[in-house]
Design a protein around this motif. Structure first.
Motif, PDB file in Angstrom:
ATOM      1  N   ARG A 185     -22.099 -39.813 -10.421  1.00 36.85           N
ATOM      2  CA  ARG A 185     -21.962 -40.342 -11.789  1.00 36.85           C
ATOM      3  C   ARG A 185     -21.463 -39.252 -12.732  1.00 36.85           C
ATOM      4  N   PHE A 186     -21.976 -38.051 -12.564  1.00 36.07           N
ATOM      5  CA  PHE A 186     -21.526 -36.941 -13.403  1.00 36.07           C
ATOM      6  C   PHE A 186     -20.039 -36.660 -13.166  1.00 36.07           C
ATOM      7  N   LEU A 187     -19.623 -36.630 -11.904  1.00 37.61           N
ATOM      8  CA  LEU A 187     -18.213 -36.372 -11.593  1.00 37.61           C
ATOM      9  C   LEU A 187     -17.324 -37.478 -12.173  1.00 37.61           C
ATOM     10  N   ALA A 188     -17.796 -38.723 -12.047  1.00 40.60           N
ATOM     11  CA  ALA A 188     -17.014 -39.842 -12.572  1.00 40.60           C
ATOM     12  C   ALA A 188     -16.833 -39.728 -14.082  1.00 40.60           C
ATOM     13  N   SER A 189     -17.851 -39.189 -14.762  1.00 35.46           N
ATOM     14  CA  SER A 189     -17.741 -39.024 -16.212  1.00 35.46           C
ATOM     15  C   SER A 189     -16.687 -37.989 -16.573  1.00 35.46           C
ATOM     16  N   ARG A 190     -16.328 -37.139 -15.614  1.00 39.34           N
ATOM     17  CA  ARG A 190     -15.274 -36.130 -15.820  1.00 39.34           C
ATOM     18  C   ARG A 190     -13.941 -36.596 -15.221  1.00 39.34           C
ATOM     19  N   GLY A 191     -13.920 -37.852 -14.740  1.00 39.72           N
ATOM     20  CA  GLY A 191     -12.701 -38.376 -14.122  1.00 39.72           C
ATOM     21  C   GLY A 191     -12.452 -37.826 -12.737  1.00 39.72           C
ATOM     22  N   LEU A 192     -13.527 -37.411 -12.042  1.00 38.99           N
ATOM     23  CA  LEU A 192     -13.401 -36.799 -10.720  1.00 38.99           C
ATOM     24  C   LEU A 192     -14.114 -37.626  -9.662  1.00 38.99           C
ATOM     25  N   HIS A 193     -13.712 -37.435  -8.404  1.00 37.19           N
ATOM     26  CA  HIS A 193     -14.386 -38.026  -7.252  1.00 37.19           C
ATOM     27  C   HIS A 193     -14.584 -36.930  -6.212  1.00 37.19           C
ATOM     28  N   SER A 194     -15.445 -37.168  -5.246  1.00 39.59           N
ATOM     29  CA  SER A 194     -15.718 -36.149  -4.231  1.00 39.59           C
ATOM     30  C   SER A 194     -15.603 -36.735  -2.829  1.00 39.59           C
ATOM     31  N   PHE A 195     -15.450 -35.836  -1.871  1.00 43.77           N
ATOM     32  CA  PHE A 195     -15.592 -36.198  -0.461  1.00 43.77           C
ATOM     33  C   PHE A 195     -17.082 -36.065  -0.131  1.00 43.77           C
ATOM     34  N   LEU A 243     -10.340 -28.508  -6.463  1.00 43.64           N
ATOM     35  CA  LEU A 243      -9.716 -28.476  -7.785  1.00 43.64           C
ATOM     36  C   LEU A 243      -8.936 -27.182  -7.983  1.00 43.64           C
ATOM     37  N   SER A 244      -8.174 -27.131  -9.062  1.00 43.24           N
ATOM     38  CA  SER A 244      -7.516 -25.866  -9.398  1.00 43.24           C
ATOM     39  C   SER A 244      -8.591 -24.815  -9.634  1.00 43.24           C
ATOM     40  N   ASP A 245      -8.226 -23.552  -9.493  1.00 41.82           N
ATOM     41  CA  ASP A 245      -9.207 -22.476  -9.626  1.00 41.82           C
ATOM     42  C   ASP A 245      -9.949 -22.549 -10.963  1.00 41.82           C
ATOM     43  N   GLU A 246      -9.225 -22.831 -12.046  1.00 46.50           N
ATOM     44  CA  GLU A 246      -9.852 -22.885 -13.372  1.00 46.50           C
ATOM     45  C   GLU A 246     -10.806 -24.078 -13.484  1.00 46.50           C
ATOM     46  N   GLU A 247     -10.356 -25.238 -12.999  1.00 51.15           N
ATOM     47  CA  GLU A 247     -11.199 -26.436 -13.053  1.00 51.15           C
ATOM     48  C   GLU A 247     -12.450 -26.270 -12.192  1.00 51.15           C
ATOM     49  N   ALA A 248     -12.294 -25.629 -11.030  1.00 48.96           N
ATOM     50  CA  ALA A 248     -13.433 -25.435 -10.142  1.00 48.96           C
ATOM     51  C   ALA A 248     -14.466 -24.515 -10.784  1.00 48.96           C
ATOM     52  N   LEU A 291     -19.937 -24.250 -13.305  1.00 47.62           N
ATOM     53  CA  LEU A 291     -20.805 -23.930 -14.438  1.00 47.62           C
ATOM     54  C   LEU A 291     -21.486 -25.192 -14.973  1.00 47.62           C
ATOM     55  N   GLU A 292     -20.745 -26.276 -15.095  1.00 44.88           N
ATOM     56  CA  GLU A 292     -21.316 -27.521 -15.629  1.00 44.88           C
ATOM     57  C   GLU A 292     -22.389 -28.096 -14.715  1.00 44.88           C
ATOM     58  N   LEU A 293     -22.184 -27.995 -13.416  1.00 47.05           N
ATOM     59  CA  LEU A 293     -23.190 -28.504 -12.470  1.00 47.05           C
ATOM     60  C   LEU A 293     -24.537 -27.802 -12.656  1.00 47.05           C
ATOM     61  N   SER A 294     -24.473 -26.509 -12.969  1.00 45.50           N
ATOM     62  CA  SER A 294     -25.718 -25.738 -13.107  1.00 45.50           C
ATOM     63  C   SER A 294     -26.507 -26.100 -14.358  1.00 45.50           C
ATOM     64  N   THR A 295     -25.902 -26.876 -15.263  1.00 43.40           N
ATOM     65  CA  THR A 295     -26.593 -27.231 -16.517  1.00 43.40           C
ATOM     66  C   THR A 295     -27.069 -28.680 -16.542  1.00 43.40           C
ATOM     67  N   GLN A 296     -26.832 -29.415 -15.468  1.00 39.18           N
ATOM     68  CA  GLN A 296     -27.203 -30.828 -15.450  1.00 39.18           C
ATOM     69  C   GLN A 296     -28.679 -31.018 -15.076  1.00 39.18           C
ATOM     70  N   PRO A 297     -29.257 -32.163 -15.444  1.00 36.90           N
ATOM     71  CA  PRO A 297     -30.673 -32.430 -15.116  1.00 36.90           C
ATOM     72  C   PRO A 297     -30.968 -32.363 -13.621  1.00 36.90           C
ATOM     73  N   PHE A 298     -29.971 -32.700 -12.802  1.00 29.10           N
ATOM     74  CA  PHE A 298     -30.189 -32.697 -11.346  1.00 29.10           C
ATOM     75  C   PHE A 298     -29.969 -31.311 -10.728  1.00 29.10           C
ATOM     76  N   ALA A 299     -29.700 -30.294 -11.556  1.00 26.68           N
ATOM     77  CA  ALA A 299     -29.393 -28.962 -11.035  1.00 26.68           C
ATOM     78  C   ALA A 299     -30.517 -28.408 -10.154  1.00 26.68           C
ATOM     79  N   LYS A 300     -31.768 -28.753 -10.489  1.00 22.48           N
ATOM     80  CA  LYS A 300     -32.912 -28.247  -9.710  1.00 22.48           C
ATOM     81  C   LYS A 300     -32.973 -28.864  -8.307  1.00 22.48           C
ATOM     82  N   ASP A 301     -32.224 -29.958  -8.109  1.00 25.40           N
ATOM     83  CA  ASP A 301     -32.271 -30.659  -6.827  1.00 25.40           C
ATOM     84  C   ASP A 301     -31.099 -30.319  -5.923  1.00 25.40           C
TER      85      ASP A 301
END
Length: 437
Positions: free
Chosen positions: A272-282, A336-341, A346-356
């Motif tokens: 859901r977080f990735l989708a909010s950034r317009g991203l998808h994952s494998f 992703l590109s080096d800058e986007e990655a 950094l953003e992943l480390s600040t999300q509520p699910f970061a502890k999981d």
């Protein structure tokens, strides 16, 4: 599908090292010396050339291979010698051959039954040796000795060379064996070259020690599918630790012994977080020993290229769609590109699910792009190593890698043979050396 941009691979620079003078070369030298020395005791009828050639051909990297080659050489020599004698008998008793041309014509025609006989005996690989023995009897000048005695002497020369090779190849200096230790090596920048292969030296010595009883395996961030290629030539007996410690996989049985999975709720939160950034994952998941990779639309041309390159593997199964409701995942990956990655990490480390979760960024093989991978927070290579060690009932774990403070033995010199050289010293030190581990 996206418009395919031209994606450049990161350049691979593999350092050049001079070929190593290994033990096989020294053993071959010793075997040839012994053969030449034995010819002095056998007298004037001995031709050391044949025993030296035989011993060189039989000196294989593995003792088992030496035995196979030796048997092959014996069969070929016998077939060639028998046909050589038959040709000489025909020339002496049945035909009047008074020119070299006629002699050579008969010899050439006789090569056909020599080779065909090796096929009848299911010894196709002995054809070369049989022809060499046959020609040595029929063409070599034998003025001062009966041709039949000459054939017998050539058989003796060859058998002596074979015997010397087997004895010398089997000789080992006394060593202690640390069979109660689990040795584990990382792959990239450690055991395999930048071109994703093992050196010939590493293959041979690793297999020798594994067959001798050494407990060895590898640990990697790769999936089992991506480590199949470089490890194909290594006869691993133990399961491998893959996906950064999330998987324990038996390469021989194609069975996942243990999995450390991300709960579905965690996977869904990250998605859901990735989708909010317009991203998808494998999203990699394992169901009934089948590795499945779920994906949706690609974020960029690099992901599409990655998909096209990897989907042909029989060990990967790509599915267009979302991870099924309630199904846990092994890990999630975004390219992703080096800058986007860097921003995403950094953003992943600040999300509520970061502890999981446990997430990190690493360079990809595509120039200008990096991977961001997400695992369950409990995933740990060290934990999986300890689990495997305890399961096997071994005393301790010794690890090899390229990161200071993470591995017991750190490899920094870009020589991928370093792991195997060090491993040999630790697994089987000479009996007079103090145990280092």
């Amino acid at each position: 599908m996206m418009t395919k941009d031209k994606i450049k691979y990161r350049p691979i620079e593999e350092p050049y090292h001079l070929p190593r003078i290994g033990m096989r070369i020294f053993k071959t030298m010793v075997a040839v010396l012994i053969c030449l020395g034995l010819s002095l005791f056998r007298g004037e009828h001995s031709i050391p050339f044949y025993s030296a050639i035989a011993t060189i051909l039989c000196m294989q990297p593995y003792v088992g291979n030496s035995v196979k080659v030796a048997l092959n050489r014996v069969v070929g020599t016998m077939i060639g010698a028998v046909y050589g004698c038959l040709v000489l008998l025909i020339e002496i008793n049945l035909l009047t051959i008074d020119t070299e041309m006629m002699h050579y014509l008969l010899v050439s025609v006789a090569v056909v039954p020599v080779i065909y006989t090796t096929l009848l005996f299911h010894q196709k690989s002995a054809s070369y040796i049989a022809c060499v023995a046959f020609l040595s009897v029929t063409i070599t000048e034998t003025v001062e000795i009966s041709p039949f005695l000459f054939a017998f002497e050539r058989v003796v020369d060859t058998l002596l060379g074979i015997l010397v090779a087997l004895v010398v190849n089997a000789v080992r200096l006394p060593r202690k064996k640390n069979k109660d230790i689990l040795f584990i090596s990382a792959l990239d920048e450690t055991l395999v070259t930048p071109n994703n292969t093992l050196t010939d030296f590493s293959k041979v010595v690793l297999n020798q020690m594994i067959h001798d009883g050494m407990n060895f395996t590898v640990s990697t961030a790769r999936t089992p599918a991506s480590l199949m290629e470089p490890m194909t030539s290594v006869d691993l007996k133990l399961p491998v630790i893959a996906a950064n410690g999330a998987l324990l996989f038996d390469l021989n049985a194609k069975h996942y012994i243990k999995k450390w999975e991300m709960p579905y709720d965690t996977v869904a939160a990250v998605e859901r977080f990735l989708a909010s950034r317009g991203l998808h994952s494998f999203i990699t998941s394992v169901i009934d020993d089948v590795l499945l990779i779920y994906h949706e639309d690609f974020n960029n041309a690099a992901e599409e290229k990655l998909y096209e390159e990897l989907r042909v593997s029989p060990y990967r199964n790509y599915i267009y769609g979302k991870l099924p409701q309630g199904q846990p995942g092994i890990y999630m990956m975004v390219l992703l590109s080096d800058e986007e990655a860097a921003t995403l990490e950094l953003e992943l480390s600040t999300q509520p699910f970061a502890k999981d979760i446990y997430s990190y960024r690493q360079p990809s093989e595509y120039e200008g792009y990096s991977y961001v991978k997400v695992y369950d927070q409990g995933v740990s290579r060290r934990k999986m190593m300890q689990y495997l060690c305890e399961t096997l009932g071994l005393r301790k774990v010794v690890t090899f890698g390229s990161i200071d403070g993470v591995y017991d033995i750190v490899v920094h010199d870009n020589d991928t043979n370093t792991v195997v050289k060090t491993l040999k010293h630790l697994y089987e030190p000479y009996f007079w050396k103090k145990n280092q581990i």
